[in-house]
Design a protein around this motif. Structure first.
Motif, short mmCIF file in Angstrom:
data_model
loop_
_atom_site.label_atom_id
_atom_site.label_comp_id
_atom_site.label_asym_id
_atom_site.label_seq_id
_atom_site.Cartn_x
_atom_site.Cartn_y
_atom_site.Cartn_z
N GLN A 59 0.84 -1.22 0.10
CA GLN A 59 0.07 0.26 -0.02
C GLN A 59 0.84 1.32 0.03
N GLY A 60 0.28 2.48 -0.42
CA GLY A 60 1.06 3.60 -0.58
C GLY A 60 0.95 4.70 0.42
N THR A 61 0.95 4.08 1.78
CA THR A 61 0.79 4.92 2.76
C THR A 61 2.12 4.68 3.93
N VAL A 62 2.73 5.84 4.40
CA VAL A 62 3.73 5.45 5.47
C VAL A 62 3.01 6.23 6.68
N VAL A 63 3.30 5.51 7.83
CA VAL A 63 2.82 6.00 8.81
C VAL A 63 4.13 5.88 10.05
N ALA A 64 4.11 6.79 11.09
CA ALA A 64 4.95 6.71 12.05
C ALA A 64 5.17 5.60 12.72
N PRO A 65 6.59 5.04 12.82
CA PRO A 65 6.48 3.71 13.40
C PRO A 65 6.92 3.99 14.80
N VAL A 66 7.11 5.19 15.23
CA VAL A 66 7.36 5.55 16.65
C VAL A 66 6.60 6.55 17.24
N ASP A 67 6.83 6.73 18.50
CA ASP A 67 6.47 8.28 19.15
C ASP A 67 7.61 9.07 18.78
N GLY A 68 7.68 10.41 18.34
CA GLY A 68 8.84 10.94 18.52
C GLY A 68 8.56 12.30 17.73
N GLU A 69 9.70 12.87 17.00
CA GLU A 69 9.73 14.12 16.35
C GLU A 69 10.38 14.18 14.84
N ILE A 70 9.60 14.82 13.92
CA ILE A 70 10.05 14.72 12.56
C ILE A 70 11.30 15.55 12.80
N MET A 71 12.60 14.83 12.28
CA MET A 71 13.84 15.58 12.30
C MET A 71 13.84 16.23 10.64
#
Length: 174
Positions: A59-71
């Motif tokens: 599928q063409g959706t990427v989700v956050a694999p962890v809780d965190g901050e986008i660097m």
């Protein structure tokens, strides 16, 4: 005490976990888990950027694999970097040679500095377009700062369901 001062309730506490030296990394995509050695690009297969796993997405959706901050989210939206609460830096690189697509078929859902929780949408991409224009859809998920890692457990086969399947467990030093 600080949580009481700032009015954080129990629900908010759960979504922003305290650093405990262990990160569970969930699948950022649905698809087939593969070892990095099967990625047809030496930058990833020879672990030049770091250790990790790859997923051949369905599928063409990427989700956050962890809780965190986008660097970092690349201007072309083909790759995103996240820092966990424990300081582990994870790169999700959608497909191979996708930078050459100049962002065509990729829609970023986050920006640098955004706080994310497991399962939050990061990038949507057109699978058919990536299959047509890039070398591969296989998506490496890499720990780029392995120097902070004391133990890395990886799942290197099987089916992954985005935000549900554990693909890596990482313990940090100290």
């Amino acid at each position: 005490m600080l949580k009481k001062l700032f009015g954080l309730d129990k629900k908010e506490e759960k979504t922003m976990p305290e650093a405990d030296g262990k990160d569970v990394v969930y699948a950022p995509l649905t698809g087939e888990i593969k070892p990095l050695s099967e990625v047809p690009d030496p930058t990833f297969s020879e672990k030049m950027m770091g250790d990790g796993i790859a997923i051949e997405p369905s599928q063409g959706t990427v989700v956050a694999p962890v809780d965190g901050e986008i660097m970092q989210i690349f201007p072309t939206n083909h790759a995103v970097g996240i820092r966990t609460v424990n300081g582990v830096e994870i790169l999700i690189h959608i497909g191979l040679e996708t930078v050459n697509m100049n962002g065509e078929g990729f829609t970023g859902k986050v920006k640098e500095g955004d706080k994310v929780n497991i399962g939050d949408p990061l990038v949507e991409f057109d699978m058919d377009l990536v299959k047509e224009k890039a070398a591969s859809t296989i998506t490496p998920i890499i720990v780029t700062n392995g120097d902070v890692v004391s133990d890395l457990q990886k799942e290197e086969s099987g089916q992954a369901t985005a935000k549900e399947t554990t693909v890596m467990t990482i313990k940090t030093q100290g």
